[in-house]
Write an enzyme that holds these catalytic residues in place. Structure first.
Site, PDB file in Angstrom:
ATOM      1  CB  ALA A  67      -0.938  -0.001   1.197  1.00 50.14           C
ATOM      2  NE  ARG A  99      11.893   5.337   1.297  1.00 45.84           N
ATOM      3  CZ  ARG A  99      12.053   4.376   2.215  1.00 45.84           C
ATOM      4  NH1 ARG A  99      13.225   4.224   2.804  1.00 45.84           N
ATOM      5  NH2 ARG A  99      11.046   3.572   2.540  1.00 45.84           N
ATOM      6  CD  GLU A 114      12.127  -0.215  10.924  1.00 43.18           C
ATOM      7  OE1 GLU A 114      12.367   0.186   9.779  1.00 43.18           O
ATOM      8  OE2 GLU A 114      12.034  -1.422  11.206  1.00 43.18           O
ATOM      9  CG  ASN A 136      12.869  -6.958   9.455  1.00 41.16           C
ATOM     10  OD1 ASN A 136      12.552  -8.041   8.990  1.00 41.16           O
ATOM     11  ND2 ASN A 136      11.994  -5.992   9.719  1.00 41.16           N
ATOM     12  CG  ASN A 161      -2.555  -3.221 -44.722  1.00 40.11           C
ATOM     13  OD1 ASN A 161      -1.975  -2.241 -45.189  1.00 40.11           O
ATOM     14  ND2 ASN A 161      -2.505  -3.534 -43.456  1.00 40.11           N
ATOM     15  NE  ARG A 200       6.063  -4.870 -66.650  1.00 34.56           N
ATOM     16  CZ  ARG A 200       6.735  -6.000 -66.435  1.00 34.56           C
ATOM     17  NH1 ARG A 200       6.891  -6.461 -65.214  1.00 34.56           N
ATOM     18  NH2 ARG A 200       7.234  -6.670 -67.443  1.00 34.56           N
TER      19      ARG A 200
END
Ligand code: UD1
Ligand code: CA
Length: 459
Positions: free
Chosen positions: A11, A16, A155, A170, A386, A440
């Site tokens: 989420a 950053r 942290e 971690n 085409n 042609r």
């Protein structure tokens, strides 16, 4: 066996990354990070897979589709708060829950399986997947007590200098006893530098309740790489590329210059295929044995048959048979199908066209919206006309027909089986089988004209 659940955290905006695109949708080797994570999780025996997405993150749901259930985290108040969004679905269930971040694309199913096994063997209520980082900057650090047991995770921004020196990090991947996880999450506070509800705080909370906490350290740090910015994204790309290329080389594919070869995670390559530098193989591409790709070919969502050669060319969403030669400098556009022993040579563009076995367009042609039979020779400079400005029309060239150089085939039109079209013709009516069609203007030769012009004196 105990039930297993997985929660994928996806989420976060990823500020950053400095990007319009949600962080977890940034591709690594052509596949969005969160899809890598979910693809690995899918191989585990899970009763439920839930992805936490941000408000307005429909694109994550569009990407993962039915691979996952979804819960929405309206405000990004932290990883603990994110997991709590799955409370209504999971909280009362018995079993083990794996939590994985959507920004760790290199994590493998093998490591997840080892983490789960370790968690079971230890009888732990929480097991953290950790790794030893040469540069632990930015990651949460694992704090172990005197007895070596995991005590808590701190942290980067909350860590003391001493804690910042710790190199065990971690990875953001965990196993929890499901019920205990949701109970502990009630007690997570946002009393920290970032003012967020941290999921890793669950470790300390359960430890405080004297529960068994364990850590499983993966020997391969690269698996735990968390992508928070574009520098890490490029590192992930390099590592994933290397992993994919090595897998193919071990399986018998020659990759001449692995650092300049880009192969998507879902591409399949047969034995003794040779991949030359600068080649990009993407999507659901399959290359059969003994084929040769590149240098500098980009092939996406194609099936390339055995012994075919695709040099300096681009091919997309098409089928290429066996022993086919493509390029150099050919463009096979979507919905094309080339039979066996076909040749599509330099500066030939093929779009939504089928070629039967052994047919050739060797030079400088556009073959679009066409059905070409087998054994057909399409001369240099042939164009299937085409498009009339409104609609696309079909050109049919039946088996063994011969189209002379520099012909225009104005669709809808059919050149019958074995027919010849004379060079330089503009064909706007069907050509019967075995006929020769010349369309042609006739040639007129004016004898002596050049000499007369040259003899006229200039003033
Ligand atoms: C997180 C861990 C850190 C670990 C690192 C590993 C926390 C507090 N920290 O840090 O210990 O070393 O991962 O890569 O968990 N997300 C949400 N909702 C939120 C916040 C985040 O869904 O409110 C999602 C993000 O989309 C992302 C994942 O959770 O996929 C991790 O968030 P991120 O902000 O990248 O955490 P890190 O700072 O890397
Ligand atoms: Ca992260």
């Amino acid at each position: 066996m105990t039930n297993r659940y997985a929660v994928v955290l996806a989420a976060g905006q990823g500020t950053r990354m400095k990007s319009k695109l949600y962080k977890v949708l940034h591709p690594v080797c052509g596949k969005p990070m969160v899809q890598h994570v979910v693809d690995q999780l899918k191989t585990l025996d899970l009763s439920e897979l839930i992805t936490v997405v941000g408000h307005g993150a429909e694109k994550v749901q569009d990407q993962l589709g039915d691979d996952s259930h979804y819960v929405i985290q309206k405000e990004q108040l932290g990883t603990g708060h994110a997991v709590l969004q799955a409370e209504d679905i999971l909280a009362d269930k018995e079993g083990t829950t794996v939590v994985v971040c959507g920004d760790t694309p290199l994590l493998t199913a093998d490591t997840l399986q080892q983490l789960l096994d370790h968690h079971d063997q230890e009888g732990a209520k929480a097991t953290v997947l950790t790794a030893h980082a040469e540069d632990p900057q930015g990651y949460g650090r694992v704090i172990r007590g005197g007895n070596g047991q995991v005590e808590r995770i701190v942290e980067q921004k909350d860590a003391s200098d001493e804690e910042q020196a710790i190199q065990e990090i971690n990875t953001g991947t965990y196993c929890f006893d499901n019920k205990m996880l949701f109970q502990a999450l009630q007690n997570v506070s946002n009393d920290n530098v970032q003012g967020e509800y941290y999921l890793p705080d669950v470790v300390e909370i359960l430890k405080g309740q004297s529960e068994t906490i364990s850590a499983y350290q993966t020997p391969d740090f690269s698996e735990s790489l968390g992508v928070n910015d574009r520098v890490a994204l490029s590192k992930a790309e390099t590592l994933m590329k290397q992993r994919i290329n090595e897998k193919h080389m071990r399986a018998g594919v020659t990759i001449v210059d692995p650092s300049n070869t880009y192969i998507g995670p879902d591409v399949k390559i047969g034995q003794d295929v040779m991949v030359h530098p600068g080649s990009i193989l993407k999507g659901d591409t399959v290359v059969e044995a003994d084929a040769e790709i590149g240098p500098h070919s980009t092939i996406e969502d194609c099936h390339v048959g055995a012994e075919s050669v695709v040099k300096q060319s681009v091919a997309n969403n098409s089928r290429i048979g066996a022993r086919v030669q493509v390029g150099p400098f050919a463009h096979i556009r979507p919905q094309s199908s080339l039979g066996d022993d076909v040749k599509v040579g330099n500066f030939v563009e093929v779009k939504k066209a089928s070629f039967g076995d052994g047919s050739k367009a060797s030079h400088l042609s556009y073959i679009g919206d066409a059905e070409v039979g087998s054994g057909v020779n399409i001369g240099c400079g042939t164009i299937t006309v085409n498009y009339d400005g409104q609609n696309k029309h079909l050109t049919t060239i039946e088996d063994d027909a011969f189209i002379g150089c520099n012909s225009n085939l104005i669709a809808p039109v059919t050149v019958g089986k074995g027919a010849y079209v004379a060079a330089g013709s503009t064909i706007n009516k069907d050509v019967p089988a075995e006929a020769l069609s010349i369309a042609r203007s006739r040639q007129t030769n004016k004898e002596g004209y050049a000499s007369r012009i040259k003899s006229i004196k200039k003033d």
